[in-house]
Design a protein around this motif. Structure first.
Motif: not given
Length: 543
Positions: A381-382, A384, A399-402
């Motif tokens: 989902k993300s 960090s 934290t980047i969502e992907a």
């Protein structure tokens, strides 16, 4: 007028040997050779003979008055190199032509692996009178990463296989494709039938991040993704969820940039390449609009080459984005005195800011971030990240969502039965290409080249210099009587392989596969349409 080396240089140094005025640098043996992004031509010394352009196996050398507009900058790149490294002419090293036989019998060598390192080793071996080479690959098709690793939109780079094709069709080279060493024939059996064995298996596994969540569905080594879109038969059934809008790539070497480019390229451009059909179908329905390339270190330490970053900046309909403070942090670094570093920094600094990005798709360059965890319950989902410079500052965690994470932090070789392996380095244990056992004793007749020897470093042509070193040592050992003669007559070996693997592919069989792939490609206005399964390849080889 002069000639210019531009994007796509393979560094195999073939141009250097034909230059009549010795104006191409760096040369094998020069301190900068192993770390140079490409080779360069001195514009003041070039005499416009075109010998280098004719010799270049990948078409990366141009007349300065006939360069594509997007490559014009390489005139400056070539000149800058010699401004910092003034040309010094020296007498070329004189070589003597060898003829290697003992008691009227030829030197017989087995080479395991037909990728660039294996092909360059075969070149050095088979060019000498009195040498016979057996070339092995576990796949029915040769050329390794030159076939299944180079990005589909870099067809000029793939032209190196034309050179390799000339090498493996020499009359003193016998091809045994679809033969797996360790399964169909052992190392000891190869040594029983040859004076020496050269291991050129490359780096077939991945370095690990060592963080929580890296094995979640949706997190994969970039090597698998590259093999998938290039049609490697081991990965033709792999699946990657491309429905999300963002992908994170951890690591910023050239492979990471290739993967990013494939993910956001105009599908119409890829349609005319040799990308695997299943990958084209998936990318055609992709929802990805942003790829974030994250590096632990700063912009001046970037692992990608200048020319590959330039290519990202020229993509139509794609913004190249950077965070200004992550780029300007290096503005006072003394390394900016070097032209190559300065240009790389300038390219990143010229990227647009996130606020100014207006294109439908974007590639975002991030620096100085270390992954802490890959997050999600059942799939990614993300991710960090902490600041590399302040790993204990919990307030700086970002934290980047992907929905998809590709790990591009490097490769390593896998151990092979019967061959000493350095677990720490991820390479075969050796000194200058001679394999040594755990006690530090040389293993007579065992040698290595390529990534299995030096780790995943350099570009395609770096393997040329690597092979020269190893093969020179092999020849010296043979002439010194250090290589025991084979225990079986030469004619027995093909019989052994046919018994163990009746479906082995010889050179003629490979040419049939190659011809059919090209025929299928011609019908679709592509360089080729690859077979992506072993069964398809075997069927084509029997046609």
């Amino acid at each position: 007028m002069s000639f210019v080396i531009a994007q796509g240089c393979c560094n195999d140094a073939s141009c250097i040997s034909v230059c009549p005025v010795d104006c191409i640098r760096p040369r094998p043996g020069d301190p900068q050779f192993m770390s140079a992004e490409q080779l360069y031509i001195d514009p003041d010394a070039c005499i416009d003979c075109a010998a280098c352009m004719v010799e270049c196996p990948v078409g990366a050398i141009y007349d300065e008055y006939d360069m594509p507009d997007h490559l014009e900058v390489f005139k400056e790149v070539n000149a800058e190199y010699f401004a910092e490294n003034p040309l010094e002419i020296s007498e070329p090293v004189k070589t003597t032509r060898r003829k290697l036989t003992k008691d009227g019998q030829p030197l017989r060598v087995a080479v395991i692996g037909s990728g660039p390192s294996g092909c360059y080793a075969v070149d050095q071996l088979s060019a000498v009178s009195g040498v016979e080479v057996s070339l092995f690959d576990r796949l029915p098709t040769p050329y390794g990463l030159a076939r299944a690793g180079v990005a589909p939109d870099h067809q000029s780079t793939k032209n190196i296989t034309k050179l390799f094709g000339k090498i493996i069709r020499r009359p003193n080279v016998t091809c045994y494709f679809n033969v797996e060493v360790g399964k169909h024939v052992s190392i000891s059996e190869l040594l029983d039938h040859h004076h020496a064995v050269v291991v050129a298996v490359g780096a077939d596994s991945d370095r690990r991040l060592g963080i929580e969540g890296e094995d979640l569905p949706g997190s994969y080594p970039v090597r698998k993704f590259v093999a998938w879109y290039n049609g490697h038969p081991d990965h033709n059934s792999d699946e990657f969820d491309l429905s999300g809008e963002r992908v994170i790539i951890v690591g910023n070497g050239n492979v990471a940039l290739d993967a990013a480019r494939m993910l956001v390229s105009d599908i119409d451009r890829l349609e005319s390449s040799d990308m695997a059909e299943h990958a084209l179908a998936a990318l055609r329905h992709s929802g990805i609009r942003e790829v974030v390339i994250v590096a632990r270190r700063g912009v001046l330490d970037a692992a990608y080459t200048t020319s590959e970053l330039m290519a990202l900046g020229r993509m139509e309909g794609v913004d190249l984005v950077a965070i200004p403070e992550e780029v300007t942090a290096a503005k006072d670094d003394s390394r900016l005195d070097q032209a190559q570093v300065r240009r790389k920094h300038a390219l990143a600094a010229a990227s647009v800011t996130p606020e100014d990005a207006t294109a439908d798709r974007r590639i975002v360059l991030r620096y100085g971030l270390t992954p802490v965890s890959i997050n999600g319950e059942h799939r990614v989902k993300s991710v960090s990240f902490c600041k590399t410079a302040a790993p204990d500052d919990l307030e700086s965690v970002e934290t980047i969502e992907a929905g998809l994470v590709l790990q591009a932090i490097g490769f390593r070789s896998s151990p092979m039965e019967g061959i000493p392996f350095d677990e720490r380095a991820g390479t075969i244990s050796h000194i200058d290409g001679r394999v040594y056992d755990g006690a530090g004793a040389v293993m007579n007749g065992m040698y290595c080249v390529g990534w299995a020897k030096r780790g995943p470093s350099g570009v395609i042509g770096t393997n040329q210099v690597c092979a020269i070193e190893t093969v020179a040592g092999l020849f010296d050992d043979f002439e010194a009587g250090a290589l025991p003669p084979p225990g079986h007559p030469a004619e027995r070996f093909p019989e052994l392989i046919a018994e163990r693997q009746p479906e082995y592919i010889d050179h003629v069989g490979w040419l049939k596969i190659d011809a059919e792939e090209r025929h299928r490609g011609s019908a679709a206005s592509k360089p080729r349409v690859k077979f992506v399964s072993i069964d398809e390849m075997l069927t084509a080889s029997r046609a």
